[in-house]
Design a protein around this motif. Structure first.
Motif, PDB file in Angstrom:
ATOM      1  N   ALA A  67      28.712  56.529  43.875  1.00  0.00           N
ATOM      2  CA  ALA A  67      29.428  56.336  42.611  1.00  0.00           C
ATOM      3  C   ALA A  67      30.724  55.555  42.822  1.00  0.00           C
ATOM      4  O   ALA A  67      31.208  54.875  41.910  1.00  0.00           O
ATOM      5  N   ASP A  68      31.281  55.628  44.030  1.00  0.00           N
ATOM      6  CA  ASP A  68      32.513  54.893  44.322  1.00  0.00           C
ATOM      7  C   ASP A  68      32.278  53.377  44.372  1.00  0.00           C
ATOM      8  O   ASP A  68      33.235  52.599  44.225  1.00  0.00           O
ATOM      9  N   TYR A  69      31.036  52.966  44.583  1.00  0.00           N
ATOM     10  CA  TYR A  69      30.765  51.529  44.638  1.00  0.00           C
ATOM     11  C   TYR A  69      30.877  50.893  43.246  1.00  0.00           C
ATOM     12  O   TYR A  69      31.253  49.724  43.106  1.00  0.00           O
ATOM     13  N   ASP A  70      30.534  51.648  42.215  1.00  0.00           N
ATOM     14  CA  ASP A  70      30.722  51.174  40.850  1.00  0.00           C
ATOM     15  C   ASP A  70      32.180  50.781  40.637  1.00  0.00           C
ATOM     16  O   ASP A  70      32.490  49.666  40.194  1.00  0.00           O
ATOM     17  N   HIS A  71      33.081  51.676  40.973  1.00  0.00           N
ATOM     18  CA  HIS A  71      34.519  51.434  40.821  1.00  0.00           C
ATOM     19  C   HIS A  71      34.957  50.233  41.661  1.00  0.00           C
ATOM     20  O   HIS A  71      35.734  49.379  41.209  1.00  0.00           O
ATOM     21  N   THR A  72      34.456  50.157  42.878  1.00  0.00           N
ATOM     22  CA  THR A  72      34.814  49.060  43.785  1.00  0.00           C
ATOM     23  C   THR A  72      34.389  47.708  43.231  1.00  0.00           C
ATOM     24  O   THR A  72      35.168  46.746  43.210  1.00  0.00           O
ATOM     25  N   LEU A  73      33.153  47.613  42.756  1.00  0.00           N
ATOM     26  CA  LEU A  73      32.629  46.352  42.227  1.00  0.00           C
ATOM     27  C   LEU A  73      33.369  45.902  40.973  1.00  0.00           C
ATOM     28  O   LEU A  73      33.632  44.706  40.789  1.00  0.00           O
ATOM     29  N   VAL A  74      33.722  46.854  40.114  1.00  0.00           N
ATOM     30  CA  VAL A  74      34.484  46.515  38.913  1.00  0.00           C
ATOM     31  C   VAL A  74      35.853  45.957  39.290  1.00  0.00           C
ATOM     32  O   VAL A  74      36.339  44.982  38.692  1.00  0.00           O
ATOM     33  N   GLU A  75      36.478  46.538  40.305  1.00  0.00           N
ATOM     34  CA  GLU A  75      37.775  46.027  40.757  1.00  0.00           C
ATOM     35  C   GLU A  75      37.640  44.636  41.363  1.00  0.00           C
ATOM     36  O   GLU A  75      38.494  43.769  41.142  1.00  0.00           O
ATOM     37  N   TRP A  76      36.571  44.417  42.132  1.00  0.00           N
ATOM     38  CA  TRP A  76      36.341  43.079  42.692  1.00  0.00           C
ATOM     39  C   TRP A  76      36.174  42.058  41.573  1.00  0.00           C
ATOM     40  O   TRP A  76      36.725  40.949  41.654  1.00  0.00           O
ATOM     41  N   GLU A  77      35.426  42.412  40.527  1.00  0.00           N
ATOM     42  CA  GLU A  77      35.200  41.477  39.428  1.00  0.00           C
ATOM     43  C   GLU A  77      36.509  41.157  38.708  1.00  0.00           C
ATOM     44  O   GLU A  77      36.754  40.000  38.327  1.00  0.00           O
ATOM     45  N   LYS A  78      37.365  42.142  38.518  1.00  0.00           N
ATOM     46  CA  LYS A  78      38.666  41.907  37.879  1.00  0.00           C
ATOM     47  C   LYS A  78      39.490  40.920  38.697  1.00  0.00           C
ATOM     48  O   LYS A  78      40.105  39.990  38.146  1.00  0.00           O
ATOM     49  N   ARG A  79      39.505  41.099  39.998  1.00  0.00           N
ATOM     50  CA  ARG A  79      40.281  40.212  40.864  1.00  0.00           C
ATOM     51  C   ARG A  79      39.672  38.812  40.897  1.00  0.00           C
ATOM     52  O   ARG A  79      40.399  37.810  40.885  1.00  0.00           O
ATOM     53  N   PHE A  80      38.358  38.754  40.963  1.00  0.00           N
ATOM     54  CA  PHE A  80      37.675  37.461  40.964  1.00  0.00           C
ATOM     55  C   PHE A  80      37.972  36.687  39.685  1.00  0.00           C
ATOM     56  O   PHE A  80      38.307  35.490  39.720  1.00  0.00           O
ATOM     57  N   THR A  81      37.880  37.353  38.544  1.00  0.00           N
ATOM     58  CA  THR A  81      38.132  36.703  37.255  1.00  0.00           C
ATOM     59  C   THR A  81      39.595  36.268  37.139  1.00  0.00           C
ATOM     60  O   THR A  81      39.887  35.153  36.690  1.00  0.00           O
ATOM     61  N   ALA A  82      40.513  37.147  37.557  1.00  0.00           N
ATOM     62  CA  ALA A  82      41.934  36.803  37.488  1.00  0.00           C
ATOM     63  C   ALA A  82      42.276  35.634  38.399  1.00  0.00           C
ATOM     64  O   ALA A  82      43.156  34.821  38.086  1.00  0.00           O
ATOM     65  N   GLY A  83      41.584  35.543  39.524  1.00  0.00           N
ATOM     66  CA  GLY A  83      41.875  34.488  40.493  1.00  0.00           C
ATOM     67  C   GLY A  83      41.088  33.210  40.291  1.00  0.00           C
ATOM     68  O   GLY A  83      41.278  32.231  41.035  1.00  0.00           O
ATOM     69  N   TRP A  84      40.200  33.189  39.286  1.00  0.00           N
ATOM     70  CA  TRP A  84      39.344  32.029  39.085  1.00  0.00           C
ATOM     71  C   TRP A  84      40.112  30.718  38.881  1.00  0.00           C
ATOM     72  O   TRP A  84      39.692  29.677  39.401  1.00  0.00           O
ATOM     73  N   PRO A  85      41.227  30.711  38.142  1.00  0.00           N
ATOM     74  CA  PRO A  85      41.959  29.440  37.991  1.00  0.00           C
ATOM     75  C   PRO A  85      42.334  28.790  39.321  1.00  0.00           C
ATOM     76  O   PRO A  85      42.398  27.560  39.412  1.00  0.00           O
ATOM     77  N   ASP A  86      42.548  29.599  40.372  1.00  0.00           N
ATOM     78  CA  ASP A  86      42.891  29.047  41.683  1.00  0.00           C
ATOM     79  C   ASP A  86      41.654  28.653  42.483  1.00  0.00           C
ATOM     80  O   ASP A  86      41.777  27.971  43.508  1.00  0.00           O
ATOM     81  N   LEU A  87      40.474  29.083  42.024  1.00  0.00           N
ATOM     82  CA  LEU A  87      39.241  28.826  42.763  1.00  0.00           C
ATOM     83  C   LEU A  87      38.386  27.724  42.155  1.00  0.00           C
ATOM     84  O   LEU A  87      37.567  27.118  42.854  1.00  0.00           O
ATOM     85  N   ARG A  88      38.554  27.453  40.871  1.00  0.00           N
ATOM     86  CA  ARG A  88      37.590  26.629  40.155  1.00  0.00           C
ATOM     87  C   ARG A  88      37.494  25.197  40.676  1.00  0.00           C
ATOM     88  O   ARG A  88      36.483  24.521  40.455  1.00  0.00           O
ATOM     89  N   GLU A  89      38.507  24.710  41.381  1.00  0.00           N
ATOM     90  CA  GLU A  89      38.410  23.365  41.952  1.00  0.00           C
ATOM     91  C   GLU A  89      37.352  23.290  43.045  1.00  0.00           C
ATOM     92  O   GLU A  89      36.804  22.223  43.309  1.00  0.00           O
ATOM     93  N   ASN A  90      37.054  24.437  43.678  1.00  0.00           N
ATOM     94  CA  ASN A  90      36.100  24.459  44.794  1.00  0.00           C
ATOM     95  C   ASN A  90      34.735  25.013  44.410  1.00  0.00           C
ATOM     96  O   ASN A  90      33.812  24.981  45.227  1.00  0.00           O
ATOM     97  N   TYR A  91      34.606  25.543  43.187  1.00  0.00           N
ATOM     98  CA  TYR A  91      33.349  26.170  42.777  1.00  0.00           C
ATOM     99  C   TYR A  91      33.016  25.747  41.347  1.00  0.00           C
ATOM    100  O   TYR A  91      33.903  25.472  40.542  1.00  0.00           O
ATOM    101  N   SER A  92      31.736  25.743  41.009  1.00  0.00           N
ATOM    102  CA  SER A  92      31.288  25.300  39.687  1.00  0.00           C
ATOM    103  C   SER A  92      31.386  26.430  38.664  1.00  0.00           C
ATOM    104  O   SER A  92      31.501  27.610  39.019  1.00  0.00           O
ATOM    105  N   ASP A  93      31.287  26.067  37.388  1.00  0.00           N
ATOM    106  CA  ASP A  93      31.257  27.069  36.330  1.00  0.00           C
ATOM    107  C   ASP A  93      30.012  27.941  36.443  1.00  0.00           C
ATOM    108  O   ASP A  93      30.038  29.130  36.135  1.00  0.00           O
TER     109      ASP A  93
END
Length: 385
Positions: free
Chosen positions: A317-343
């Motif tokens: 059950a802790d992996y659910d929480h972990t994955l949601v946190e990873w997604e939040k960080r990934f989404t928040a950091g996307w503006p700094d990543l989008r030059e290297n990755y596609s939509d």
């Protein structure tokens, strides 16, 4: 009078039939199309319904990557889909059947093929994982029992592992699948261990060496089958999912040979409720090629007569929480990543993280920490939690 129907009308009627069939299936999970619930699917391309039945789980994921549909809360959607076992109710496509046959014939995680997942996933780019993960870059389930944030939860996981292994200063620790060196650094700096970490990812190898510089840590670019050394303790975190059923026996024999007679081995792995040779075909194609989740039966059969199981801890059950946190960080950091990755990559990676979160929330996926001893600890072990 002509009874001919224009192609556009024919297409519309065909889409209606597929829509009706998809609606009946989705309703069993409480999911609607173009509804108002956050887990409802908002269809942008009417050909989606047909593609869903013709291509199954791969079509579901690829059509999302291509913008054919949206969903406000992918994690809630997949929790409902998994709880309703919709994947089992969909017709099996030919590529899936071929993959299953192929898995029975070919060792998809052989020495030659073992490096594929490192090249295609773990070598995507350290910039991506630095944005998404905690400061130690732990790409495995965190331990949230007494943690308030991801950083604390990952540190708690590392400390839990070290305490379960009863690591003492000067002990030799082998970390199979060491990632970016977070556990190796932690065990060396907090518990005084002498660590050897191995990985099949060039990006991980380079960063792990930098992270552990100045510590009693050696990071090797090496397959586990090439090990030939003795250790007081062995650990493997989030790597067993890439070993493959045809190699489980070999993996445990390698660990047995590497472990001292008074040693302990901790296996941290995602687990499946059922024994299978394949995984979600979309995950296989886009995220973890050649991956396979072990079942309890497979683990016990392959480790039988080699070890004593001292403890089996499930905190999936802790992996659910972990994955949601990873997604939040990934989404928040996307503006700094989008030059290297596609939509398309952005949509793919969010789909991966949140669909997996839904699987763990539905308790279809498990996270096990299994503590083995070489020949049984006299008097037993009071295993920390």
């Amino acid at each position: 009078m002509s009874f001919l129907v224009s192609p556009s009308n024919k297409q519309a009627k065909t889409n209606d039939r597929w829509h009706s069939a998809a609606q009946q299936l989705a309703e069993t999970a409480g999911v609607g199309f173009n509804g108002t619930e956050p887990w409802d699917i908002q269809v942008r391309n009417p050909c989606f319904y047909r593609r869903l039945f013709q291509e199954g789980l791969i079509g579901l994921g690829e059509s999302y990557m291509e913008g054919w549909w949206e969903c406000e809360r992918l994690d809630l959607l997949f929790t409902r889909l998994v709880e309703a076992h919709l994947g089992e109710k969909m017709p099996k496509q030919l590529p899936i059947l071929i993959s299953l046959i192929w898995a029975r014939i070919v060792n998809r995680q052989s020495r030659q093929r073992a490096w594929i997942v490192g090249e295609e996933h773990y070598d995507l780019g350290n910039d991506l994982f630095e944005v998404m993960l905690d400061s130690r870059m732990q790409y495995s389930c965190a331990y949230w029992q007494a943690a308030n944030n991801l950083e604390e939860a990952q540190a708690s996981k590392l400390d839990l592992i070290c305490r379960k292994l009863a690591i003492e200063p000067g002990m030799k620790l082998l970390d199979i699948g060491c990632g970016w060196g977070g556990l190796a650094e932690y065990a060396a700096s907090h518990y005084g261990a002498s660590v050897v970490g191995i990985t099949i990812s060039k990006e991980q190898h380079q960063l792990a060496r930098e992270r552990c510089k100045g510590l009693d840590v050696e990071i090797r670019l090496q397959d586990y089958r090439d090990l030939n050394q003795k250790f007081d303790r062995v650990v493997s975190v989030g790597m067993f999912e890439h070993v493959g059923p045809r190699n489980y026996d070999t993996f445990f024999k390698v660990v047995k040979q590497a472990l001292s007679e008074s040693g302990l081995f901790l296996l941290h792995t995602i687990g499946s409720l059922t024994t299978d040779l394949t995984v979600n075909p979309w995950i296989e194609k886009y995220i973890f090629p050649n991956g396979c989740l072990p079942s309890m039966l497979q683990i016990t059969q392959s480790s039988e007569d080699l070890f004593v199981v001292e403890d089996w801890h499930n905190f999936g059950a802790d992996y659910d929480h972990t994955l949601v946190e990873w997604e939040k960080r990934f989404t928040a950091g996307w503006p700094d990543l989008r030059e290297n990755y596609s939509d398309s990559f952005y949509r793919m990676f969010r789909y991966y993280l949140l669909s997996c979160a839904g699987g763990f929330r539905a308790r279809d996926l498990q996270l096990w920490q299994i503590l083995f001893s070489y020949q049984g600890v006299p008097g037993g072990i009071r295993v920390p939690r």
